[in-house]
Design a protein around this motif. Structure first.
Motif, PDB file in Angstrom:
ATOM      1  N   GLN A   2       0.843  -1.184   0.000  1.00 13.48           N
ATOM      2  CA  GLN A   2       0.000   0.000   0.000  1.00 13.48           C
ATOM      3  C   GLN A   2       0.878   1.233   0.000  1.00 13.48           C
ATOM      4  N   ALA A   3       0.720   2.035  -1.032  1.00 15.54           N
ATOM      5  CA  ALA A   3       1.432   3.299  -1.137  1.00 15.54           C
ATOM      6  C   ALA A   3       0.541   4.410  -0.598  1.00 15.54           C
ATOM      7  N   PRO A   4       1.115   5.509  -0.165  1.00 14.42           N
ATOM      8  CA  PRO A   4       0.308   6.613   0.380  1.00 14.42           C
ATOM      9  C   PRO A   4      -0.758   7.066  -0.602  1.00 14.42           C
ATOM     10  N   GLY A   5      -1.994   7.153  -0.124  1.00 17.54           N
ATOM     11  CA  GLY A   5      -3.083   7.624  -0.957  1.00 17.54           C
ATOM     12  C   GLY A   5      -3.637   6.610  -1.935  1.00 17.54           C
TER      13      GLY A   5
ATOM     14  N   MET B 234      12.577  -9.482  -4.474  1.00 18.32           N
ATOM     15  CA  MET B 234      12.185  -8.391  -5.363  1.00 18.32           C
ATOM     16  C   MET B 234      13.418  -7.901  -6.104  1.00 18.32           C
ATOM     17  N   ASN B 235      13.418  -8.088  -7.406  1.00 19.45           N
ATOM     18  CA  ASN B 235      14.525  -7.650  -8.256  1.00 19.45           C
ATOM     19  C   ASN B 235      14.060  -6.555  -9.204  1.00 19.45           C
ATOM     20  N   SER B 236      15.009  -5.874  -9.792  1.00 15.65           N
ATOM     21  CA  SER B 236      14.706  -4.809 -10.762  1.00 15.65           C
ATOM     22  C   SER B 236      13.671  -3.843 -10.201  1.00 15.65           C
ATOM     23  N   LEU B 237      13.891  -3.415  -8.999  1.00 14.32           N
ATOM     24  CA  LEU B 237      12.913  -2.557  -8.326  1.00 14.32           C
ATOM     25  C   LEU B 237      12.777  -1.211  -9.021  1.00 14.32           C
ATOM     26  N   LYS B 238      11.562  -0.691  -8.984  1.00 12.58           N
ATOM     27  CA  LYS B 238      11.230   0.579  -9.615  1.00 12.58           C
ATOM     28  C   LYS B 238      10.696   1.532  -8.544  1.00 12.58           C
ATOM     29  N   PRO B 239      10.798   2.821  -8.769  1.00 13.93           N
ATOM     30  CA  PRO B 239      10.234   3.766  -7.791  1.00 13.93           C
ATOM     31  C   PRO B 239       8.755   3.502  -7.498  1.00 13.93           C
ATOM     32  N   GLU B 240       8.012   3.032  -8.467  1.00 13.18           N
ATOM     33  CA  GLU B 240       6.594   2.765  -8.244  1.00 13.18           C
ATOM     34  C   GLU B 240       6.346   1.543  -7.365  1.00 13.18           C
ATOM     35  N   ASP B 241       7.397   0.806  -7.012  1.00 15.65           N
ATOM     36  CA  ASP B 241       7.268  -0.290  -6.061  1.00 15.65           C
ATOM     37  C   ASP B 241       7.296   0.208  -4.617  1.00 15.65           C
ATOM     38  N   THR B 242       7.575   1.481  -4.430  1.00 14.10           N
ATOM     39  CA  THR B 242       7.624   2.058  -3.091  1.00 14.10           C
ATOM     40  C   THR B 242       6.268   1.937  -2.399  1.00 14.10           C
ATOM     41  N   ALA B 243       6.273   1.339  -1.229  1.00 10.43           N
ATOM     42  CA  ALA B 243       5.029   1.108  -0.486  1.00 10.43           C
ATOM     43  C   ALA B 243       5.371   0.429   0.836  1.00 10.43           C
ATOM     44  N   VAL B 244       4.373   0.332   1.701  1.00 12.06           N
ATOM     45  CA  VAL B 244       4.471  -0.568   2.849  1.00 12.06           C
ATOM     46  C   VAL B 244       4.004  -1.937   2.381  1.00 12.06           C
ATOM     47  N   TYR B 245       4.824  -2.936   2.634  1.00  6.87           N
ATOM     48  CA  TYR B 245       4.521  -4.288   2.214  1.00  6.87           C
ATOM     49  C   TYR B 245       4.047  -5.104   3.420  1.00  6.87           C
ATOM     50  N   TYR B 246       2.944  -5.801   3.219  1.00  5.13           N
ATOM     51  CA  TYR B 246       2.337  -6.607   4.264  1.00  5.13           C
ATOM     52  C   TYR B 246       2.263  -8.065   3.809  1.00  5.13           C
ATOM     53  N   CYS B 247       2.413  -8.982   4.738  1.00  3.28           N
ATOM     54  CA  CYS B 247       2.059 -10.365   4.440  1.00  3.28           C
ATOM     55  C   CYS B 247       0.793 -10.712   5.219  1.00  3.28           C
TER      56      CYS B 247
END
Length: 122
Positions: free
Chosen positions: A39-42, A83-96
């Protein structure tokens, strides 16, 4: 008590890699599917990937297919997200999360971790 504890988040440059871990306890691990969400902000919570702890089948969102790999170590009750080849749009809080069905629909999951921040700089 059911617990899911994520770890491995951090700050990485675009193109880099991170491996997230989700350590589970308090329930029969093999009976559940484990999903990764972000989940990314907003933005709404988004399903990233899930794995069946019983047979190892996996599923990925199109946005991460070919870049992220989910795996499970049932002896350790732990699920990983490489997670490979990370992109700025992958920025988020990650939950399992743990649920009864293999799905990327977050409402189908019963138990959640506290989340770990992933930040990808450009």
């Amino acid at each position: 008590e059911v617990q899911l504890v994520e770890s491995g988040g951090g700050l990485v440059q675009a193109g880099g890699s991170l491996r997230l871990s989700c350590a589970a306890s308090g329930f029969t691990f093999d009976d559940y599917a484990i999903g990764w969400f972000r989940q990314a902000p907003g933005k709404e919570r988004e399903g990233v990937s899930c794995i069946s702890s019983s047979d190892g089948s996996t599923y990925y969102a199109d946005s991460v297919k070919g870049r992220f790999t989910i795996s499970s170590d049932n002896a350790k009750n732990t699920v990983y997200l490489q997670m490979n080849s990370l992109k700025p749009e992958d920025t988020a809080v990650y939950y399992c999360a743990a649920g009864n069905f293999m799905t990327l629909a977050f409402m189908e999951y019963d138990y959640w971790g506290q989340g770990t921040q992933v930040t990808v700089s450009s």
